[in-house]
Design a protein around this motif. Structure first.
Motif, PDB file in Angstrom:
ATOM      1  N   ILE A  17     -10.477  -0.193  -6.378  1.00 34.18           N
ATOM      2  CA  ILE A  17      -9.793  -0.941  -5.309  1.00 34.18           C
ATOM      3  C   ILE A  17      -8.711  -1.837  -5.896  1.00 34.18           C
ATOM      4  N   GLU A  18      -9.039  -2.448  -7.038  1.00 35.24           N
ATOM      5  CA  GLU A  18      -8.077  -3.406  -7.620  1.00 35.24           C
ATOM      6  C   GLU A  18      -6.812  -2.711  -8.105  1.00 35.24           C
ATOM      7  N   GLU A  19      -6.950  -1.429  -8.436  1.00 33.23           N
ATOM      8  CA  GLU A  19      -5.813  -0.767  -9.065  1.00 33.23           C
ATOM      9  C   GLU A  19      -5.091   0.204  -8.164  1.00 33.23           C
ATOM     10  N   TYR A  20      -5.738   0.573  -7.053  1.00 33.09           N
ATOM     11  CA  TYR A  20      -5.200   1.729  -6.350  1.00 33.09           C
ATOM     12  C   TYR A  20      -4.273   1.347  -5.196  1.00 33.09           C
ATOM     13  N   SER A  21      -3.144   2.009  -5.142  1.00 31.13           N
ATOM     14  CA  SER A  21      -2.220   2.059  -4.022  1.00 31.13           C
ATOM     15  C   SER A  21      -2.082   0.768  -3.212  1.00 31.13           C
ATOM     16  N   VAL A  22      -2.290   0.882  -1.902  1.00 32.51           N
ATOM     17  CA  VAL A  22      -2.013  -0.216  -0.972  1.00 32.51           C
ATOM     18  C   VAL A  22      -2.913  -1.418  -1.267  1.00 32.51           C
ATOM     19  N   LEU A  23      -4.192  -1.156  -1.524  1.00 27.22           N
ATOM     20  CA  LEU A  23      -5.108  -2.272  -1.758  1.00 27.22           C
ATOM     21  C   LEU A  23      -4.846  -2.936  -3.113  1.00 27.22           C
ATOM     22  N   GLY A  24      -4.528  -2.135  -4.095  1.00 29.23           N
ATOM     23  CA  GLY A  24      -4.191  -2.691  -5.409  1.00 29.23           C
ATOM     24  C   GLY A  24      -3.015  -3.651  -5.294  1.00 29.23           C
ATOM     25  N   ARG A  25      -2.016  -3.236  -4.537  1.00 25.75           N
ATOM     26  CA  ARG A  25      -0.839  -4.100  -4.319  1.00 25.75           C
ATOM     27  C   ARG A  25      -1.234  -5.372  -3.582  1.00 25.75           C
ATOM     28  N   ALA A  26      -2.124  -5.211  -2.589  1.00 27.18           N
ATOM     29  CA  ALA A  26      -2.551  -6.378  -1.796  1.00 27.18           C
ATOM     30  C   ALA A  26      -3.295  -7.386  -2.673  1.00 27.18           C
ATOM     31  N   LEU A  31      -2.748 -11.128  -1.119  1.00 26.07           N
ATOM     32  CA  LEU A  31      -3.071 -11.032   0.311  1.00 26.07           C
ATOM     33  C   LEU A  31      -4.571 -10.899   0.507  1.00 26.07           C
ATOM     34  N   ILE A  32      -5.212 -10.206  -0.435  1.00 20.98           N
ATOM     35  CA  ILE A  32      -6.672 -10.156  -0.430  1.00 20.98           C
ATOM     36  C   ILE A  32      -7.173 -10.512  -1.826  1.00 20.98           C
ATOM     37  N   ALA A  33      -8.369 -11.089  -1.861  1.00 18.82           N
ATOM     38  CA  ALA A  33      -8.991 -11.378  -3.152  1.00 18.82           C
ATOM     39  C   ALA A  33     -10.307 -10.614  -3.193  1.00 18.82           C
ATOM     40  N   LEU A  34     -10.573 -10.000  -4.317  1.00 12.33           N
ATOM     41  CA  LEU A  34     -11.807  -9.235  -4.467  1.00 12.33           C
ATOM     42  C   LEU A  34     -12.566  -9.799  -5.659  1.00 12.33           C
ATOM     43  N   GLU A  35     -13.740 -10.339  -5.355  1.00  8.99           N
ATOM     44  CA  GLU A  35     -14.573 -10.877  -6.434  1.00  8.99           C
ATOM     45  C   GLU A  35     -15.839 -10.034  -6.502  1.00  8.99           C
ATOM     46  N   THR A  36     -16.185  -9.561  -7.689  1.00  4.81           N
ATOM     47  CA  THR A  36     -17.445  -8.840  -7.824  1.00  4.81           C
ATOM     48  C   THR A  36     -18.444  -9.735  -8.540  1.00  4.81           C
ATOM     49  N   ASP A 155     -11.604  -1.449   2.582  1.00  5.33           N
ATOM     50  CA  ASP A 155     -10.357  -0.741   2.895  1.00  5.33           C
ATOM     51  C   ASP A 155     -10.031  -0.882   4.379  1.00  5.33           C
ATOM     52  N   ALA A 156     -11.018  -0.601   5.227  1.00  4.12           N
ATOM     53  CA  ALA A 156     -10.764  -0.628   6.679  1.00  4.12           C
ATOM     54  C   ALA A 156     -10.395  -2.039   7.151  1.00  4.12           C
ATOM     55  N   VAL A 157     -11.071  -3.054   6.620  1.00  5.60           N
ATOM     56  CA  VAL A 157     -10.799  -4.439   7.048  1.00  5.60           C
ATOM     57  C   VAL A 157      -9.448  -4.906   6.510  1.00  5.60           C
ATOM     58  N   SER A 158      -9.138  -4.537   5.276  1.00  4.84           N
ATOM     59  CA  SER A 158      -7.888  -5.004   4.653  1.00  4.84           C
ATOM     60  C   SER A 158      -6.660  -4.564   5.435  1.00  4.84           C
ATOM     61  N   ARG A 159      -6.733  -3.419   6.074  1.00  2.00           N
ATOM     62  CA  ARG A 159      -5.574  -2.923   6.835  1.00  2.00           C
ATOM     63  C   ARG A 159      -5.199  -3.880   7.967  1.00  2.00           C
ATOM     64  N   PHE A 160      -6.159  -4.753   8.356  1.00  2.00           N
ATOM     65  CA  PHE A 160      -5.882  -5.700   9.450  1.00  2.00           C
ATOM     66  C   PHE A 160      -5.557  -7.095   8.930  1.00  2.00           C
ATOM     67  N   VAL A 161      -5.462  -7.232   7.628  1.00  2.00           N
ATOM     68  CA  VAL A 161      -5.000  -8.507   7.068  1.00  2.00           C
ATOM     69  C   VAL A 161      -3.468  -8.446   7.100  1.00  2.00           C
ATOM     70  N   PRO A 162      -2.819  -9.452   7.738  1.00  2.00           N
ATOM     71  CA  PRO A 162      -1.372  -9.388   7.890  1.00  2.00           C
ATOM     72  C   PRO A 162      -0.653  -9.058   6.582  1.00  2.00           C
TER      73      PRO A 162
END
Ligand SMILES: C[S@@+](CC[C@H](N)C(=O)[O-])C[C@H]1O[C@@H](n2cnc3c(N)ncnc32)[C@H](O)[C@@H]1O
Length: 252
Positions: A17-26, A31-36, A155-162
């Motif tokens: 997720i951190e590296e790939y395409s649209v979410l990686g850019r986010a 725009l989004i933060a991902l903590e594991t 992925d599905a939720v991130s698409r609705f983050v402005p």
């Protein structure tokens, strides 16, 4: 900014997720933060034991409650007090409510989402009873672990983050989100192996294009997902068009 915190035994899986395409850019643009959070880091013994045998016997190990409770509590403690009660704590599980647009919208409105990934035979029942606010399934089948399910939810939720996928218009017209299935899409070439792009799309007449798209969308929804028509926002002329295709006004 939307913050996802994922509790998992396999934090490295989320590099995707951190590296790939649209979410990686986010992630990179904040725009989004991902903590594991590695659940083993909250184990109560030196060996990082996060699972144990089942009481009553049976195949497969069960994820222990103590590390999962401690990891969620530590995560909540780091969230501003005013956001805590609005932060879903979701267990991924084949026993949960199947993920749909309603849950995606609800999570997208939250200040953040905490996701718990089960593994092995599943999690101790006291996690379900005393820790979570949601139990989410991504479909009627069983995965080996909750990591892929958590990635689907993120992925599905991130698409609705402005701004994650550009303007709101980019997501509003998608299948399901709009209430219908989307019309067919075409790009160049105008003729591919003998199949031409419908002439109307090349006409430059925006009213005709919109009318064609709406009708294709209605026809396709009636054919493939008639159940959606029960809740889709339909105009009078949509209803007249659907009736001309044989729609009776309700679909099961
Ligand atoms: C092998 S499954 C455990 C299934 C459990 N024994 C049961 O029957 O309910 C292991 C983990 O994968 C995840 N998982 C499996 N299927 C899932 C699904 N359809 N949706 C979401 N998560 C799922 C959950 O986190 C679950 O704890």
């Amino acid at each position: 900014m939307m913050r996802f915190t994922v509790l998992t035994l396999f934090p490295d899986a989320f590099r995707f997720i951190e590296e790939y395409s649209v979410l990686g850019r986010a992630v990179r643009s904040g725009l989004i933060a991902l903590e594991t959070v590695d659940i083993r880091d909250y184990a109560t013994d030196r060996h990082g034991t996060a699972d144990d045998y089942q009481f009553g016997g049976g195949p497969g190990m069960v994820m222990k409650p103590e590390p999962v409770f401690a990891a969620v509590e530590a995560t909540l403690a780091n969230i501003p007090a005013e956001d805590r009660s609005a932060t879903p704590v979701a267990l991924t599980s084949p026993q949960g409510d199947i993920l749909n647009q309603g849950t995606v919208n609800e999570f997208a409105r939250a200040p953040g989402v905490i996701l718990i990934c089960g593994h092995y035979a599943g999690v101790d029942e006291r996690i379900r009873e005393g820790l979570i606010t949601h139990e989410v399934s991504i479909g009627d089948y069983v995965l080996t672990g909750g990591e892929l399910a958590a990635m689907v939810i993120i992925d599905a939720v991130s698409r609705f983050v402005p701004e994650v996928v550009g303007s709101a218009e980019n997501v509003e017209h998608d299948s399901i989100t709009s209430g219908l299935l989307q019309h067919p899409l075409y790009t160049r070439p105008a003729d591919f192996r003998g199949t031409a792009v419908p002439e109307v799309l090349r006409s430059g007449n925006h009213a005709d294009i919109e009318r064609w798209r709406r009708r294709e969308s209605l026809e396709r929804t009636l054919r493939l997902r008639p159940d959606l028509l029960n809740t889709a926002p339909l105009t009078n002329s949509d209803r007249v068009f659907l009736a001309s295709l044989g729609w009776s006004g309700t679909s099961d």
